[in-house]
Design a protein around this motif. Structure first.
Motif, short mmCIF file in Angstrom:
data_model
loop_
_atom_site.label_atom_id
_atom_site.label_comp_id
_atom_site.label_asym_id
_atom_site.label_seq_id
_atom_site.Cartn_x
_atom_site.Cartn_y
_atom_site.Cartn_z
N CYS A 6 0.86 -1.19 0.00
CA CYS A 6 0.00 0.00 0.00
C CYS A 6 0.89 1.24 0.00
O CYS A 6 1.67 1.43 0.94
N TYR A 8 0.26 4.19 0.62
CA TYR A 8 -0.06 5.15 1.69
C TYR A 8 0.39 4.62 3.06
O TYR A 8 0.90 5.36 3.88
N CYS A 9 0.19 3.32 3.29
CA CYS A 9 0.63 2.72 4.55
C CYS A 9 2.14 2.46 4.52
O CYS A 9 2.77 2.28 5.56
N HIS A 60 -7.52 0.10 -0.21
CA HIS A 60 -7.06 -0.57 1.02
C HIS A 60 -8.23 -0.52 2.01
O HIS A 60 -8.23 0.27 2.96
N CYS A 64 -6.02 1.82 5.57
CA CYS A 64 -6.11 3.28 5.51
C CYS A 64 -7.30 3.75 4.69
O CYS A 64 -7.62 4.92 4.68
ZN LIG Z 1 -3.08 1.57 3.22
#
Ligand SMILES: [Zn+2]
Lengths: 115, 216
Positions: A6, A8-9, A60, A64
């Motif tokens: 991911c 973002y994570c 996701h 998130c």
């Molecule tokens: Zn994420």
């Protein structure tokens, strides 16, 4: 089960936390009023279904909850990269073709050297 | 009874003076499924911390960080999966998403805190939501906690992979939880109220082999 990175994570997470959301980079026509029925129909309903490199939107969902993009090979299921919304893919069908051509050329040259 | 800090947003205190009996999200579960007392051999001890103040902060990290430092003297964790506590250990902020943080404070503090944050944030683009009524927190302690978690969540709950100060939203059995590690010995589950009973009963079942105990 496999792992998906991911963006973002910032880490690999279990597939179970994600959902696919269809083809990525679909652009809404700027002025729907002036679209032909065919253009609007293409935008709404028609999707590419290539054999090989494909860009998809995923979310996701248990995590998130951000949407992001995946470049995936539909023939091998290999995930080649993930990238954030708004970013462009670094791997495309064209760049893969170029690479394949370059590899073939190199192989040919090596053959030539050997001969 | 609206106490607005701003004409555009009406806030209200969810804790009223009215004499309404308050029950934890697990009240029904304790009665129906029981609550084995912790003993000498309990590898897992669960303790619910109901009625805490839960606020979701959404907005840009920079403005939220400034406001939070001014009001609570805590820095906003900017790194994914980060969880930080204040000096007392009673207030925490957790990264949930690039524009979302979960703030948990002692019950009763959240309304004043929300108003002070709104004041500090002024005209900035943000949202604060009180979700205290929808969530509860379970503390898990004991030597078998990570083993129990490994049977329950899909995220890698090995203590080496899951250091203190980390928190993730992930799949727990057939539902989702926020799993966090607040200290070397303590893990926390933030559960949705409507799934609290399911999670509680899962814990009782999965924890049976570790002689799980419930502190009430
Ligand atoms: Zn994420």
């Amino acid at each position: 089960m496999f792992h998906i990175y991911c963006p973002y994570c910032g880490e690999y997470r279990e597939e179970e936390e994600f959902h696919p959301k269809g083809e990525a980079h679909i652009v809404r026509p700027e002025d729907p009023e002036t679209c032909s029925d065919e253009e609007w129909g293409d935008y709404l309903f028609f999707r590419h279904n290539p054999r090989g490199i494909h860009h998809e939107m995923w979310v996701h969902a248990v995590g998130c909850r951000k949407f992001f993009n995946i470049t995936r090979n539909t023939a091998t299921y290999e995930i080649l990269e993930t990238y954030k919304m708004g970013e462009a893919p670094s791997i495309t069908a064209e760049s893969r073709d170029d690479r394949a051509a370059a590899e073939a050329e190199t192989a040919e040259k090596q053959e030539g050297v050997r001969a | 009874m609206s106490n607005s800090v701003d004409d555009k947003v009406k806030t209200f205190d969810t804790r009223t003076e009215a004499k309404v009996p308050v029950e934890s999200p697990l009240a029904y579960s304790y009665r129906r499924s029981g609550a084995p007392a912790p003993g000498e051999g309990s590898g897992v001890v669960v303790r619910e911390r109901p009625f805490l103040g839960h606020l979701v902060l959404r907005g840009g990290a920079i403005i939220l960080d400034e406001a939070l430092r001014e009001v609570l003297d805590i820095s906003l964790p900017g790194e994914p999966q980060a969880l930080v506590f204040d000096a007392s250990g009673e207030r925490s902020v957790q990264w949930i998403s690039p524009d979302e943080w979960l703030l948990i404070v002692p019950g009763g503090e959240e309304f004043e805190l929300e108003n002070r944050l709104r004041e500090a944030l002024g005209d900035a683009h943000f949202a604060i939501t009180n979700i205290g009524g929808g969530q509860t927190l379970l503390e898990l302690e004991g030597e078998a906690v990570s083993e129990l978690l490994m049977k329950s969540v899909i995220y890698d709950a090995d203590p080496h992979h899951f250091p203190v100060g980390k928190g993730v939203t992930t799949v727990f059995a057939k539902t989702s939880v926020i799993l966090r590690r607040s200290s070397e010995t303590r893990w926390e589950l933030v559960a949705r109220r409507s799934f609290a009973d399911y999670i509680y009963r899962w814990l009782l079942d999965a924890g049976e082999e570790y002689a799980i105990g419930i502190v009430r």
